[in-house]
Each structure stands twice: as C-alpha cells, then as structure tokens.
Design a protein around this motif. Structure first.
Motif, PDB file in Angstrom:
ATOM      1  N   ALA A  22       0.864  -1.028  -0.042  1.00 52.96           N
ATOM      2  CA  ALA A  22      -0.130  -0.011   0.105  1.00 52.96           C
ATOM      3  C   ALA A  22       0.860   1.412   0.090  1.00 52.96           C
ATOM      4  O   ALA A  22       0.448   2.213  -0.433  1.00 52.96           O
ATOM      5  CB  ALA A  22      -0.828  -0.073   1.281  1.00 52.96           C
ATOM      6  N   CYS A  23       1.936   1.161   0.499  1.00 50.11           N
ATOM      7  CA  CYS A  23       2.965   2.404   0.570  1.00 50.11           C
ATOM      8  C   CYS A  23       3.877   2.446  -0.665  1.00 50.11           C
ATOM      9  O   CYS A  23       4.449   3.526  -0.787  1.00 50.11           O
ATOM     10  CB  CYS A  23       3.896   2.026   1.759  1.00 50.11           C
ATOM     11  N   ARG A  24       3.565   1.641  -1.600  1.00 51.87           N
ATOM     12  CA  ARG A  24       4.405   1.664  -2.839  1.00 51.87           C
ATOM     13  C   ARG A  24       3.922   3.321  -3.699  1.00 51.87           C
ATOM     14  O   ARG A  24       2.711   3.548  -3.601  1.00 51.87           O
ATOM     15  CB  ARG A  24       3.842   0.423  -3.745  1.00 51.87           C
ATOM     16  N   GLY A  25       4.905   3.706  -4.008  1.00 48.33           N
ATOM     17  CA  GLY A  25       4.610   5.131  -4.567  1.00 48.33           C
ATOM     18  C   GLY A  25       4.640   6.314  -3.556  1.00 48.33           C
ATOM     19  O   GLY A  25       4.825   7.787  -3.949  1.00 48.33           O
ATOM     20  N   LEU A  26       4.564   6.085  -2.145  1.00 50.75           N
ATOM     21  CA  LEU A  26       4.428   6.999  -1.225  1.00 50.75           C
ATOM     22  C   LEU A  26       5.948   7.419  -0.904  1.00 50.75           C
ATOM     23  O   LEU A  26       6.913   6.442  -0.859  1.00 50.75           O
ATOM     24  CB  LEU A  26       3.830   6.578  -0.129  1.00 50.75           C
ATOM     25  N   GLY A  27       6.387   8.275  -0.556  1.00 54.35           N
ATOM     26  CA  GLY A  27       7.709   8.850   0.143  1.00 54.35           C
ATOM     27  C   GLY A  27       8.195   8.190   1.124  1.00 54.35           C
ATOM     28  O   GLY A  27       7.115   8.050   2.083  1.00 54.35           O
ATOM     29  N   SER A  28       9.490   7.909   1.245  1.00 53.52           N
ATOM     30  CA  SER A  28       9.868   7.444   2.402  1.00 53.52           C
ATOM     31  C   SER A  28       9.796   8.348   3.727  1.00 53.52           C
ATOM     32  O   SER A  28       9.709   7.768   4.998  1.00 53.52           O
ATOM     33  CB  SER A  28      11.430   6.907   2.362  1.00 53.52           C
ATOM     34  N   GLU A  29       9.473   9.432   3.610  1.00 52.21           N
ATOM     35  CA  GLU A  29       9.238  10.398   4.443  1.00 52.21           C
ATOM     36  C   GLU A  29       8.217  10.266   5.538  1.00 52.21           C
ATOM     37  O   GLU A  29       8.017  10.440   6.516  1.00 52.21           O
ATOM     38  CB  GLU A  29       9.268  11.680   4.031  1.00 52.21           C
ATOM     39  N   ARG A  45       3.121  11.466  12.330  1.00 51.95           N
ATOM     40  CA  ARG A  45       3.585  10.864  11.165  1.00 51.95           C
ATOM     41  C   ARG A  45       3.553   9.312  11.415  1.00 51.95           C
ATOM     42  O   ARG A  45       3.042   8.468  10.129  1.00 51.95           O
ATOM     43  CB  ARG A  45       4.909  11.363  11.017  1.00 51.95           C
ATOM     44  N   GLU A  46       3.969   8.703  12.603  1.00 50.42           N
ATOM     45  CA  GLU A  46       3.841   7.487  12.937  1.00 50.42           C
ATOM     46  C   GLU A  46       2.217   6.819  12.676  1.00 50.42           C
ATOM     47  O   GLU A  46       2.043   5.758  12.023  1.00 50.42           O
ATOM     48  CB  GLU A  46       4.352   7.173  14.011  1.00 50.42           C
ATOM     49  N   GLY A  74      12.070   3.370  11.131  1.00 51.33           N
ATOM     50  CA  GLY A  74      10.949   3.285  10.293  1.00 51.33           C
ATOM     51  C   GLY A  74       9.764   2.435  10.818  1.00 51.33           C
ATOM     52  O   GLY A  74       9.976   1.389  11.577  1.00 51.33           O
ATOM     53  N   VAL A  75       8.745   2.710  10.309  1.00 46.66           N
ATOM     54  CA  VAL A  75       7.343   1.837  10.320  1.00 46.66           C
ATOM     55  C   VAL A  75       7.350   0.973   9.029  1.00 46.66           C
ATOM     56  O   VAL A  75       7.424   1.303   7.924  1.00 46.66           O
ATOM     57  CB  VAL A  75       6.059   2.715  10.270  1.00 46.66           C
ATOM     58  N   ARG A  84       8.621  -2.916  17.360  1.00 46.32           N
ATOM     59  CA  ARG A  84       9.160  -4.285  16.785  1.00 46.32           C
ATOM     60  C   ARG A  84      10.189  -4.879  17.616  1.00 46.32           C
ATOM     61  O   ARG A  84      10.546  -5.930  17.447  1.00 46.32           O
ATOM     62  CB  ARG A  84       9.700  -4.088  15.602  1.00 46.32           C
ATOM     63  N   GLN A  85      10.961  -4.199  18.405  1.00 46.50           N
ATOM     64  CA  GLN A  85      12.137  -4.581  19.265  1.00 46.50           C
ATOM     65  C   GLN A  85      11.786  -5.836  20.198  1.00 46.50           C
ATOM     66  O   GLN A  85      12.629  -6.869  19.928  1.00 46.50           O
ATOM     67  CB  GLN A  85      12.762  -3.387  20.133  1.00 46.50           C
ATOM     68  N   PRO A  86      10.642  -5.637  20.950  1.00 48.35           N
ATOM     69  CA  PRO A  86      10.384  -7.162  21.664  1.00 48.35           C
ATOM     70  C   PRO A  86      10.372  -8.395  20.940  1.00 48.35           C
ATOM     71  O   PRO A  86      10.865  -9.394  21.062  1.00 48.35           O
ATOM     72  CB  PRO A  86       9.028  -6.666  22.435  1.00 48.35           C
ATOM     73  N   ALA A  87       9.850  -8.001  19.606  1.00 51.51           N
ATOM     74  CA  ALA A  87       9.504  -9.279  18.856  1.00 51.51           C
ATOM     75  C   ALA A  87      10.919  -9.672  18.029  1.00 51.51           C
ATOM     76  O   ALA A  87      11.141 -10.798  18.160  1.00 51.51           O
ATOM     77  CB  ALA A  87       8.447  -9.070  17.589  1.00 51.51           C
ATOM     78  N   ALA A  88      11.603  -8.609  17.690  1.00 52.09           N
ATOM     79  CA  ALA A  88      12.980  -8.880  17.372  1.00 52.09           C
ATOM     80  C   ALA A  88      13.947  -9.696  18.375  1.00 52.09           C
ATOM     81  O   ALA A  88      14.568 -10.486  18.059  1.00 52.09           O
ATOM     82  CB  ALA A  88      13.571  -7.743  16.677  1.00 52.09           C
ATOM     83  N   GLU A  89      13.757  -9.216  19.521  1.00 52.78           N
ATOM     84  CA  GLU A  89      14.650  -9.761  20.600  1.00 52.78           C
ATOM     85  C   GLU A  89      14.307 -11.170  20.884  1.00 52.78           C
ATOM     86  O   GLU A  89      15.117 -12.158  21.455  1.00 52.78           O
ATOM     87  CB  GLU A  89      14.454  -9.088  21.789  1.00 52.78           C
ATOM     88  N   SER A  90      12.911 -11.617  20.703  1.00 46.79           N
ATOM     89  CA  SER A  90      12.554 -12.868  21.026  1.00 46.79           C
ATOM     90  C   SER A  90      12.833 -13.884  19.769  1.00 46.79           C
ATOM     91  O   SER A  90      12.734 -15.114  20.008  1.00 46.79           O
ATOM     92  CB  SER A  90      11.066 -12.931  21.398  1.00 46.79           C
ATOM     93  N   ARG A  91      13.336 -13.587  18.675  1.00 49.99           N
ATOM     94  CA  ARG A  91      13.436 -14.442  17.689  1.00 49.99           C
ATOM     95  C   ARG A  91      14.726 -15.279  17.820  1.00 49.99           C
ATOM     96  O   ARG A  91      15.764 -14.680  18.442  1.00 49.99           O
ATOM     97  CB  ARG A  91      13.655 -13.585  16.118  1.00 49.99           C
TER      98      ARG A  91
END
Length: 95
Positions: A22-29, A45-46, A74-75, A84-91
């Motif tokens: 869905a973000c395709r074509g939207l700016g990274s900002e 913004r978030e 980023g999002v 995302r940090q808790p999920a990343a740490e549990s991987r």
C-alpha cells in the motif's frame, strides 16, 4: 567463465511482495522520521504511516522482513522500530 550451475538462481521472491504494498509510490518520509523529529509531530507521522499499513495486503510479509533483517528504523508492517524491538529480541538467532 562462470559456472552457471553454481549461481544462486532467481531471487525476486525476496522482494516481489513489495510490488503489492500500500505504501508503494509514497515517499519514505511518511515512514522514516527526519532528523530532530520529536513529540506530537513524530506521533502524527507514525500514526499516518500505520493507517497506510492497516489496509496493506502485504503487511505481514513486510513485518516479517523487518524482523528478519533487524530493521532499526521506520514503520514496517504497521509497527515502529520501538514496537518491533520485543518481537525482534525474542526471535532465534540467524544460523
């Protein structure tokens, strides 16, 4: 001469999902904060980025990508880096 049989083959399956995002074509900002962004501006913004993610057909794949590469900014998949940090740490660690 390269031994073609030793080449890894096509790799587009690693990123082709992005074509449906869905973000395709939207700016990274919209998804990555500029230097110095804090407080209500960052929150707005978030939240706007998460609204785009909420309707995205590849949201789960996007989040999985961010977690698998330990994306620190980023999002992605509807979650901020902090979320995302808790999920990343549990991987489990990559082999």
């Amino acid at each position: 001469m390269a031994k073609v049989s030793h080449l890894p083959g096509r790799a587009e399956h690693h990123w082709i999902w992005q074509m449906e995002a869905a973000c395709r074509g939207l700016g990274s900002e919209a998804f990555f904060h500029p230097d110095g962004e804090r407080g209500p501006d960052r929150t707005m913004r978030e939240e706007a980025a998460k609204a785009v993610c909420a309707a995205c057909p590849v949201r789960a794949r996007c989040l999985e990508h961010a977690l698998s590469v330990a994306e620190p900014y980023g999002v992605w998949g509807g979650l901020t880096a902090k979320e995302r940090q808790p999920a990343a740490e549990s991987r489990p660690a990559a082999a």
